[in-house]
Design a protein around this motif. Structure first.
Motif, short mmCIF file in Angstrom:
data_model
loop_
_atom_site.label_atom_id
_atom_site.label_comp_id
_atom_site.label_asym_id
_atom_site.label_seq_id
_atom_site.Cartn_x
_atom_site.Cartn_y
_atom_site.Cartn_z
N UNK A 21 0.84 -1.19 0.00
CA UNK A 21 0.00 0.00 0.00
C UNK A 21 0.88 1.25 0.00
N UNK A 22 0.40 2.31 -0.61
CA UNK A 22 1.14 3.55 -0.65
C UNK A 22 1.28 4.09 0.76
N UNK A 23 2.27 4.99 0.97
CA UNK A 23 2.51 5.55 2.29
C UNK A 23 1.30 6.32 2.80
N UNK A 24 0.68 7.09 1.92
CA UNK A 24 -0.48 7.87 2.31
C UNK A 24 -1.75 7.20 1.80
N UNK A 25 -2.77 7.13 2.66
CA UNK A 25 -4.06 6.63 2.23
C UNK A 25 -4.80 7.80 1.61
N UNK A 26 -5.19 7.65 0.35
CA UNK A 26 -5.72 8.79 -0.42
C UNK A 26 -7.25 8.74 -0.45
N UNK A 27 -7.85 9.84 -0.06
CA UNK A 27 -9.30 9.93 0.09
C UNK A 27 -9.92 10.80 -0.99
N UNK A 28 -11.15 10.44 -1.34
CA UNK A 28 -11.98 11.28 -2.18
C UNK A 28 -13.26 11.61 -1.42
N UNK A 29 -13.70 12.84 -1.50
CA UNK A 29 -14.90 13.30 -0.79
C UNK A 29 -16.00 13.57 -1.81
N UNK A 30 -17.15 12.90 -1.63
CA UNK A 30 -18.27 13.11 -2.54
C UNK A 30 -19.29 14.02 -1.86
N UNK A 31 -19.44 15.22 -2.39
CA UNK A 31 -20.34 16.28 -1.92
C UNK A 31 -19.57 17.31 -1.11
N UNK A 32 -20.13 18.51 -1.06
CA UNK A 32 -19.40 19.64 -0.47
C UNK A 32 -20.25 20.42 0.54
N UNK A 49 -6.32 16.34 9.69
CA UNK A 49 -5.51 16.32 10.91
C UNK A 49 -4.76 15.01 11.09
N UNK A 50 -5.15 13.99 10.33
CA UNK A 50 -4.53 12.68 10.48
C UNK A 50 -3.21 12.60 9.71
N UNK A 51 -2.22 11.95 10.28
CA UNK A 51 -0.96 11.76 9.55
C UNK A 51 -1.12 10.68 8.49
N UNK A 52 -0.29 10.70 7.49
CA UNK A 52 -0.27 9.67 6.45
C UNK A 52 -1.60 9.53 5.73
N UNK A 53 -2.33 10.64 5.62
CA UNK A 53 -3.59 10.69 4.87
C UNK A 53 -3.53 11.87 3.92
N UNK A 54 -3.95 11.67 2.71
CA UNK A 54 -4.08 12.77 1.76
C UNK A 54 -5.52 12.83 1.26
#
Length: 324
Positions: free
Chosen positions: A1-12, A25-30
């Protein structure tokens, strides 16, 4: 797994704004991507949170091969559609509560997640609050004896506006599934799924303005619960046992203090209060797990069954608005 867990946000919307702030605020998260039906809204949201990729359609976000986890923050009526699409795209999913509006739709996405070996969780942040976790441990240890009664309410006044998401049936509005889910979830945590559900309430424009519930358990244990959009309920909870009681004096959905047999206990809130929930998702996904033991999918299914039983008794149904 990549170093950073990459997130997508649906809706604003508002909840996406607050949760994304905590996610950062979490480390190793993008937080890599965001989508909105209006691309300018996605771009503005992205600029505010330092998100590099903005999409004008959630399908485009789901097609992004670099997104690992999707946070679904759309209005309730779109939860099933977006969650199913995300799972089909091979993404892990954290979906705002209620994860869907019908038991059939929830069973559909649960089965799909299990079939694909993907993480799925309903975002009931209360279950990850340190005091709620401690409360569950206290009850299991017998610290207040056998639980006989749970009393909990969550409600506030919302001026009637048929276009507001809480008053719009087509968006899955109403007090029960948006607010009542918290007292019901607390009762499930402490007493389990009830044998009997009695509910009484009022409807406005096809959504519930208020609901009172009595959940019955074997041997007489019970929960008295309420939700409302038309009166300012206390938003507190009391758990009565045979050898003591626990009080959550305010914000029972995200408490900062708890009184156990007269002794107060406090916890510090991380960010806006969503950090523990988000940290749990990261931990489980990194470990290759597909569910959280603090909010397992079978528990979401059980809570949905109780909510639906209550909804039916007040004449509330979403069967014809949860398509897609």
């Amino acid at each position: 797994m990549v170093n950073e867990l990459r997130w997508g946000v649906v809706a604003t919307g508002g909840i996406a704004d607050v949760v994304t702030g905590d996610l950062r605020l979490l480390p190793d998260v993008e937080v890599l991507a965001v989508s909105s039906r209006a691309l300018p809204k996605a771009e503005a949201f992205g600029a505010r949170h330092g998100i590099p990729r903005a999409y004008g359609d959630y399908h485009d976000l789901l097609a992004d091969p670099d997104v690992d986890v999707v946070y679904v923050a759309t209005p309730h009526a779109q939860h099933h559609e977006v969650t199913r699409a995300a799972l089909e795209a091979g993404k892990h999913v954290l979906c705002e509560k209620p994860a869907t509006l019908t038991p059939a739709h929830l069973r559909d996405v649960v089965d799909l997640a299990r079939e694909r070996g993907l993480f799925l969780m309903e975002a009931v942040w209360t279950r990850f609050n340190p005091l709620i976790v401690e409360l569950g441990e206290l009850v299991r240890s017998g610290a207040i004896g056998e639980v006989r009664s749970v009393r909990a309410d969550f409600g506030f006044t919302v001026p009637h506006d048929p276009d507001h998401r809480l008053w719009s049936r087509r968006l899955g509005g109403g007090s029960l599934f948006d607010l009542g889910i918290y007292p019901v979830s607390l009762a499930h945590l402490l007493l389990g799924e009830p044998e009997v559900v009695h509910a009484h309430g009022s409807l406005v424009d096809g959504v519930d303005a208020e609901v009172g519930m009595l959940l019955g358990y074997p041997g007489g244990a019970h929960a008295l619960l309420g939700s409302s959009l038309v009166s300012p309920l206390k938003e507190s909870a009391v758990v009565y046992g045979t050898e003591g009681l626990v009080e959550l004096p305010e914000a029972m959905y995200n408490p900062s203090r708890m009184i156990v047999n007269g002794v107060e206990r406090r916890c510090e809130q991380e960010g806006a209060g969503y950090v523990p929930q988000l940290r749990e998702v990261v931990r489980r996904v990194r470990a290759g797990e597909t569910e959280s033991p603090l909010m397992p999918l079978d528990e979401s299914l059980a809570v949905m069954r109780t909510l639906t039983r209550a909804a039916e008794q007040v004449g509330l149904t979403y069967e014809d608005v949860t398509t897609g």
